[in-house]
Design a protein around this motif. Structure first.
Motif, mmCIF file in Angstrom:
data_model
loop_
_atom_site.group_PDB
_atom_site.id
_atom_site.type_symbol
_atom_site.label_atom_id
_atom_site.label_comp_id
_atom_site.label_asym_id
_atom_site.label_seq_id
_atom_site.Cartn_x
_atom_site.Cartn_y
_atom_site.Cartn_z
ATOM 1 N N ARG A 1 0.856 -1.359 -0.172
ATOM 2 C CA ARG A 1 -0.108 0.001 -0.044
ATOM 3 C C ARG A 1 0.969 1.234 0.079
ATOM 4 O O ARG A 1 0.794 2.237 -0.690
ATOM 5 C CB ARG A 1 -0.866 0.162 1.262
ATOM 6 N N ALA A 2 1.980 1.269 0.905
ATOM 7 C CA ALA A 2 2.655 2.435 0.967
ATOM 8 C C ALA A 2 3.647 2.747 -0.425
ATOM 9 O O ALA A 2 3.809 3.793 -0.861
ATOM 10 C CB ALA A 2 3.676 2.125 2.127
ATOM 11 N N ASP A 3 3.949 1.210 -0.807
ATOM 12 C CA ASP A 3 4.565 1.499 -2.246
ATOM 13 C C ASP A 3 3.864 2.248 -3.381
ATOM 14 O O ASP A 3 4.502 2.791 -4.208
ATOM 15 C CB ASP A 3 4.857 -0.019 -2.557
ATOM 16 N N LEU A 4 2.673 1.788 -3.257
ATOM 17 C CA LEU A 4 1.725 2.312 -4.390
ATOM 18 C C LEU A 4 1.054 3.701 -3.994
ATOM 19 O O LEU A 4 0.301 4.217 -4.638
ATOM 20 C CB LEU A 4 0.498 1.306 -4.750
ATOM 21 N N HIS A 5 1.545 4.373 -2.737
ATOM 22 C CA HIS A 5 1.137 5.484 -2.394
ATOM 23 C C HIS A 5 -0.375 5.442 -2.081
ATOM 24 O O HIS A 5 -1.131 6.711 -1.983
ATOM 25 C CB HIS A 5 1.428 6.586 -3.327
ATOM 26 N N ASP B 1 4.887 -4.140 -10.307
ATOM 27 C CA ASP B 1 6.199 -3.461 -9.973
ATOM 28 C C ASP B 1 7.172 -3.336 -11.067
ATOM 29 O O ASP B 1 8.579 -3.595 -11.000
ATOM 30 C CB ASP B 1 7.014 -3.772 -8.871
ATOM 31 N N ARG B 2 6.554 -3.116 -12.292
ATOM 32 C CA ARG B 2 7.491 -2.916 -13.485
ATOM 33 C C ARG B 2 7.373 -1.523 -13.993
ATOM 34 O O ARG B 2 6.330 -0.893 -13.810
ATOM 35 C CB ARG B 2 6.885 -3.884 -14.571
ATOM 36 N N SER B 3 8.226 -0.979 -14.658
ATOM 37 C CA SER B 3 8.142 0.265 -15.106
ATOM 38 C C SER B 3 7.416 0.566 -16.204
ATOM 39 O O SER B 3 7.489 -0.348 -17.189
ATOM 40 C CB SER B 3 9.727 0.792 -15.528
ATOM 41 N N VAL B 4 6.510 1.664 -16.097
ATOM 42 C CA VAL B 4 5.497 1.926 -17.117
ATOM 43 C C VAL B 4 6.307 2.285 -18.292
ATOM 44 O O VAL B 4 5.941 1.799 -19.650
ATOM 45 C CB VAL B 4 4.554 2.969 -16.542
ATOM 46 N N VAL B 5 7.217 3.208 -18.102
ATOM 47 C CA VAL B 5 7.880 3.849 -19.181
ATOM 48 C C VAL B 5 8.876 2.811 -20.023
ATOM 49 O O VAL B 5 9.064 3.011 -21.316
ATOM 50 C CB VAL B 5 8.784 5.158 -18.802
ATOM 51 N N ASP C 1 -4.848 -0.923 -12.283
ATOM 52 C CA ASP C 1 -3.878 -0.113 -12.129
ATOM 53 C C ASP C 1 -4.005 1.240 -12.619
ATOM 54 O O ASP C 1 -4.108 1.699 -13.967
ATOM 55 C CB ASP C 1 -2.536 -0.683 -13.067
ATOM 56 N N ALA C 2 -4.005 2.106 -11.572
ATOM 57 C CA ALA C 2 -4.153 3.708 -12.135
ATOM 58 C C ALA C 2 -3.102 4.357 -13.120
ATOM 59 O O ALA C 2 -3.310 5.275 -13.856
ATOM 60 C CB ALA C 2 -4.367 4.419 -10.886
ATOM 61 N N ASN C 3 -1.855 3.853 -12.869
ATOM 62 C CA ASN C 3 -0.738 4.593 -13.483
ATOM 63 C C ASN C 3 -1.029 4.201 -15.105
ATOM 64 O O ASN C 3 -0.806 4.932 -15.863
ATOM 65 C CB ASN C 3 0.674 3.886 -12.821
ATOM 66 N N ILE C 4 -1.229 2.986 -15.289
ATOM 67 C CA ILE C 4 -1.385 2.470 -16.918
ATOM 68 C C ILE C 4 -2.413 3.361 -17.315
ATOM 69 O O ILE C 4 -2.607 3.812 -18.597
ATOM 70 C CB ILE C 4 -1.577 0.943 -16.972
ATOM 71 N N VAL C 5 -3.877 3.392 -16.667
ATOM 72 C CA VAL C 5 -4.877 3.880 -17.127
ATOM 73 C C VAL C 5 -4.520 5.593 -17.486
ATOM 74 O O VAL C 5 -4.900 6.031 -18.503
ATOM 75 C CB VAL C 5 -6.204 3.810 -16.071
ATOM 76 N N ALA C 6 -3.765 6.107 -16.751
ATOM 77 C CA ALA C 6 -3.581 7.446 -16.701
ATOM 78 C C ALA C 6 -2.396 7.718 -17.899
ATOM 79 O O ALA C 6 -2.661 8.536 -18.604
ATOM 80 C CB ALA C 6 -2.736 7.941 -15.468
ATOM 81 N N THR C 7 -1.524 6.552 -18.066
ATOM 82 C CA THR C 7 -0.674 6.837 -19.245
ATOM 83 C C THR C 7 -1.387 6.690 -20.529
ATOM 84 O O THR C 7 -1.132 7.403 -21.179
ATOM 85 C CB THR C 7 0.482 5.855 -19.064
ATOM 86 N N VAL C 8 -2.172 5.845 -20.582
ATOM 87 C CA VAL C 8 -2.819 5.254 -21.874
ATOM 88 C C VAL C 8 -3.797 6.669 -22.106
ATOM 89 O O VAL C 8 -3.780 7.239 -23.267
ATOM 90 C CB VAL C 8 -3.877 4.119 -21.839
ATOM 91 N N THR C 9 -4.308 7.086 -21.083
ATOM 92 C CA THR C 9 -5.508 8.047 -21.283
ATOM 93 C C THR C 9 -4.441 9.478 -21.780
ATOM 94 O O THR C 9 -4.909 10.220 -22.709
ATOM 95 C CB THR C 9 -6.120 8.488 -19.941
#
Lengths: 324, 718
Positions: free
Chosen positions: A53-57, A84-88, A289-297
């Motif tokens: 949880r802390a890891d994902l903020h 825990d893989r890099s999105v970029v 996964d919010a980060n993936i969704v935000a990146t694709v958006t």
């Protein structure tokens, strides 16, 4: 004019941020990536969950998480996935896959769509016009995932006819394909044809309808008559004066057509097993996964706005009346 | 070299025969009600350097026949007969063969200059294209561009080299028409067909464009076919005249001859139906009753018979051919004498009747109130120092003011009971804005508007509604001003319902209104689409009359109508005024109509009134140079007079109202200013002249002097 376009671009940065924030906030508020962990059997210890949880903020409020993420994006860091893989790291490959599909689809769609529309208008109420109309309406009323699935049939038929599996309908390239750059291109082409056709057909149907009506407006115009009275043959007048003018409204449509294309692209990637941005979005939703969704958006927002910007540029190029 | 080129480049291209011979031309189109016979056996010829005027009302086939010559009719048209250009048959040639002749040997000028040029190419490129298309291999791009600039200069575009790089939208209507003429003369053609070349233009610009066409003819020596509905334009320009009706020629001959001795009742009626600018006293207009026949299913006999007051039984059995008119000599034997398609033309020749006599034009008296001196009559509308400014803004989110268009800049006038004020001026002069402000009854930016003594700005909502009852409006376009889904009974009842009339009164009033405007009571259930343009305008007038108003505001009420229909509507307005004691505010650009119907006239230029007064005083002895130019620009339908007139041609177009010239706003185009010595000019540039005058005639010019530009018509005319 240049100043106007630059101001537009600046506005777009704000719009991109807004779109991404909305997607990020919506995803963060509803997603629960920990739930997947909790359902494991045996359940992981509480300390592991807390660490994750802390890891994902997840312990921070959504706006702060968004700011953290945007701050990262500014430095080329799109955050990490739930696993825990890099999105970029994955981003360029997926963008490449999607753009290949979209760009070829759009170029073919606009080109053939305009052509079909023009033919349809010139031959109004003849058989070819009726056939073009029928084609367009059938395509436009078929959902893209149905169309994609249906297209696999004739592809299979074609393969049976020539006796080899030339047209591939799953994946982007032969796994582990080795060969020269040129051979690799040929290999990719085999995988490209059917998915691109799925995208392009929808675009052709869409643009041809509008091009037909724009061309019909121009066909009765006085300036076309002037051009003929000047000594141009009908065909030359039609293309040099008629089509050139009838292209102007297409520039506006281009911005809207792109939205249609992206929704179509998401399904098409899924159906044909392409690991592009559309596929990633679905993956992101499934893995919460919010980060993936935000990146694709963000990617989609950039694409839509760039197409809108391009359509402004095109409009100015095509129509001297709006140049300032 | 292709067949077409060898034929036309050969020595026989210079032979003396006619340039164009049209024989028994027939054109028909398919339609839902059957085939429309748009042209039914038309024959004419045009000699080199000759100007043939083709006149007729809309639907008479005049434009269709000229498009047939150019081979520009849609594929659905069926064309038969013969069209020979320099002896070579054009009918049946392929598009490719025709395109070698079009623009090179025969060229065309179209009606609407606003849409006649492709918006995406520069004007210079479009002219150069005409040269490059026909001179492929012989003319270089640079040569064509240079020639395009020369041509623009020839048709009177100032600063041609720079303007050639402009796009059509940067040109005014008049300039675009000049560019179209430049395209038409680019390849030195043998024949120019001009299809209503000045109809869409203001009168002062019309005069300029006609001059350009004359120059074009002198330069190229081409034969010209000019198609128009304006008998004034033909009178000054054409050598020969061809009158068309229902797809056929009904009268043809030398212009002077036909105007002086018309032999076909239709021509007679047409000439009598136009109000004359040079009429010293009011002459009754000749209305031609009814409307042109439908061309899908023509009955046998003369197509004009149903509208003809001289009709006899023989007219209904057979369609008369063109007879040689008695006394006229067909010198060349090729049908160029005076001919008319009427079996009673000999009788007309014998009696030489007046159009009013044949058609029984009604003489309309003056309203009773006209006997009362103007100063003692009630003021129906008073406009004082009216100002209307439109702000020009920039930016979409943060709008900021970057300029202002002074559409109306302090104008004052009043209208008394039983009086008609004509408000005239070119497009963009502010006459429509004035009218909208008066109708709006809203808060004004400056000045005041009073209706029947009540100041509009001081009224509450109920008071404004009460005033609207006294002030009604008739719009320009009868097509657009009636709801197509409302039967006309409802159209007429609506204003009364809005003002809370009892249903029984409404039911009684509607048939009365129909009677009043000359429509049939039975038609109360019909929809607007079932009426012709003239009838629809009558419905519009009936609607305006429904509430028994004191003042009717008429916005170009007859400009969308054909001449023969127009006369009927003008007579109706005249009669209503006499019978009901109405006052009119008549906004129009057609000064002949204003002269006929108005008692007083106000001439506007760039938001200002430059001259106002009694109509006979202003038209008879105009004092402001602009009024003089305006009046002199209007063609008079009399070939002798029209050719003797000294014409004042104004330079250029109306300046932008966003940035009007200093001092007298007219000085940039004023011929009087141009003739003044330097020291006397200063006052024009620096001081704005006030509207001053004696009696009922004021003008706003520092150097006003009367100058008669229209010679009054002799009483024994015709």
């Amino acid at each position: 004019m240049i100043g106007f376009l630059l101001r537009r671009l600046a506005n777009y940065v704000v719009l991109c941020l807004a779109a991404t924030f909305l997607a990020f906030a919506l995803a963060s508020a509803t997603f629960d990536p920990i739930a997947i962990l909790q359902q494991r059997n045996p359940p992981p210890p509480a300390a592991v969950l807390d660490a994750k949880r802390a890891d994902l903020h997840l312990d921070q409020p959504v706006p702060q998480r968004f700011l953290t993420w945007v701050g990262g994006v500014a430095h080329g860091d799109f955050g990490r996935t739930v696993t825990d893989r890099s999105v970029v790291e994955e981003l360029p490959r997926r963008v490449g896959v999607s753009l290949r599909l979209f760009l070829i689809g759009v170029v073919l769609g606009v080109g053939f769509g305009v052509l079909l529309g023009v033919i349809s208008a010139i031959r109004q109420y003849r058989l070819s016009d009726y056939l073009a109309t029928l084609f367009s309406f059938v395509i436009l009323s078929t959902p893209v995932f149905v169309l994609g699935t249906l297209l696999k049939q004739p592809a299979q038929g074609f393969n049976d006819l020539i006796g080899t599996n030339y047209l591939q309908t799953l994946g982007e390239q032969t796994p582990g394909f080795q060969g020269s750059w040129f051979a690799s291109l040929g290999d990719r082409l085999r995988y490209l044809i059917v998915p691109t056709a799925t995208i392009a057909l929808g675009q052709i149907a869409y643009y041809s309808r509008y091009q037909r009506s724009a061309m019909l407006d121009v066909l009765g115009s006085d300036f076309l008559r002037t051009a003929q009275a000047k000594g141009l043959t009908r065909r030359r007048a039609l293309f040099k004066h008629g089509l050139r003018t009838a292209l102007i409204p297409m520039a506006t449509l281009f911005a809207f057509g792109f939205g249609l294309l992206i929704t179509g692209g998401t399904f098409t990637e899924r159906i044909f097993g392409w690991y592009g941005m559309g596929d990633w979005l679905i993956t992101g939703v499934v893995s919460q996964d919010a980060n993936i969704v935000a990146t694709v958006t963000l990617f989609i927002a950039v694409l839509v706005l760039v197409s809108g910007w391009l359509s402004d540029v095109l409009y100015a190029v095509l129509d001297p009346r709006v140049r300032v | 070299m292709t067949a077409a080129e060898t034929l036309f480049e050969g020595p026989d291209a210079e032979r003396a025969g006619p340039v164009l011979e049209v024989d028994d031309l027939r054109v028909s189109f398919p339609s839902e009600d059957g085939r429309v016979q748009a042209v039914r056996g038309l024959s004419y010829r045009v000699a080199p350097g000759e100007v043939l005027g083709i006149v007729g009302e809309s639907g008479s086939g005049k434009s269709v026949s000229s498009l047939a010559v150019m081979g520009l009719l849609p594929d659905s048209a069926r064309v038969t007969g013969s069209i020979r250009f320099r002896g070579r048959e054009l009918l049946g040639l392929s598009d490719g063969e025709l395109s070698k002749i079009r623009g090179r040997r025969v060229s065309m000028v179209f009606q609407d200059p606003l849409s006649a040029l492709t918006p995406v190419y520069t004007v210079g490129d479009q002219i150069a294209e005409a040269l490059l298309t026909h001179g492929r291999g012989r003319v270089s791009r640079q040569q064509a561009d240079r020639r395009a600039v020369e041509l623009l200069d020839l048709v009177g575009i100032p600063n041609a080299a720079a303007r050639a790089k402009a796009f059509p939208h940067e040109f005014s209507g008049g300039m675009r028409q000049r560019a179209v003429i430049a395209i038409a003369i680019a390849n030195d053609p043998d024949l120019i067909i001009a299809d209503e070349p000045t109809t869409a233009l203001d009168v002062t610009v019309q005069a300029q464009v006609l001059e350009v066409l004359k120059t074009a003819q002198e330069v190229t020596g081409a034969g010209i076919v000019i198609i128009t509905h304006d008998l004034g334009v033909v009178a000054g320009f054409a050598d020969r005249l061809l009158v068309m009706y229902a797809g056929r020629a009904v009268e043809t001959g030398d212009v002077h001859e036909v105007y002086r001795r018309p032999r076909m009742p239709y021509t007679l009626g047409l000439l009598g139906s136009i109000p004359r600018l040079d009429a010293a006293q009011k002459q009754p207009l000749v209305p031609i009753e009814g409307q042109p026949p439908s061309l899908t299913d023509l009955p046998p006999g003369c197509p004009f018979a149903p509208r003809c007051p001289m009709v006899v039984d023989a007219c209904l059995t057979e369609e008369p051919p063109l007879f040689q008119v008695d006394g006229s000599v067909d010198a060349t034997g090729d049908g160029t004498g005076h001919r008319a398609a009427c079996i009673r033309s000999a009788e007309i020749a014998e009696r030489e009747p007046d159009a009013a006599e044949v058609f029984g034009a009604e003489v309309i008296g003056e309203p009773e109130i006209a006997a009362v001196p103007r100063a003692e009559r009630e003021v129906v509308l008073d406009v004082a120092d009216l100002v209307k400014t439109f702000t020009v803004t920039k930016g979409s989110v943060f709008k900021r003011k970057v300029g202002a268009v002074h559409a109306v800049d302090g104008i004052s006038f009043d209208i008394r009971a039983g009086e008609t004020l004509g408000l005239v001026g070119e497009s963009g002069c502010g006459k429509t804005t004035t009218l909208m402000e008066i109708l709006g009854l809203e808060e004004l930016m400056g000045g005041s508007i009073s209706v029947l003594g009540k100041r509009a700005a001081e009224l509450d909502k109920a008071g404004r509604k009460a005033i609207r009852r006294d002030m009604q409006v008739v719009f320009q376009d009868p097509q657009a001003s009636l709801d197509p889904r409302m039967p006309i009974g409802d159209v007429l009842a609506e204003p009364m319902q809005v003002h809370g009339y009892p249903a029984a009164d409404i039911a009684k009033r509607v048939p009365e209104l129909l009677d009043l405007v000359g429509l049939r009571r039975e038609h109360v259930g019909r929809y607007p689409a079932e009426f012709s343009g003239g009838q629809r305008q009558r419905i519009g007038i009936a609607r305006a009359l429904a509430l028994n108003p004191r003042l009717i505001v008429l916005d170009e009420p007859v400009s969308a109508l054909d001449v023969s229909i127009q006369a009927g509507v003008i007579n109706l307005l005249d009669r209503l005024k006499a019978e009901l004691g109405l006052s009119y505010l008549f906004v129009a650009h057609d000064l002949s109509v204003v002269r006929h119907i108005a008692d007083r006239v106000a001439v506007m230029y760039l938001g200002k009134i430059v001259e106002i007064g009694d109509v006979d005083a202003v038209f008879g002895a105009p004092r402001h140079p602009y009024t003089q130019a305006l009046l002199s620009a209007i063609p008079i339908p009399d070939p002798v007079k029209e050719r003797q007139r000294e014409r004042i041609i104004l330079e250029g177009d109306l300046p932008s109202p966003a940035n009007p010239p200093t001092g007298c706003r007219f000085h940039t185009r004023c011929f009087l200013y141009a003739s003044l010595p330097e020291e006397r000019r200063r006052i024009c540039v620096e001081t704005e002249p006030a509207l001053e005058g004696s009696g009922d005639h004021s003008d706003a010019c520092h150097f006003a002097r009367s100058r008669a530009v229209v010679e009054p018509m002799a009483d024994d005319h015709r």
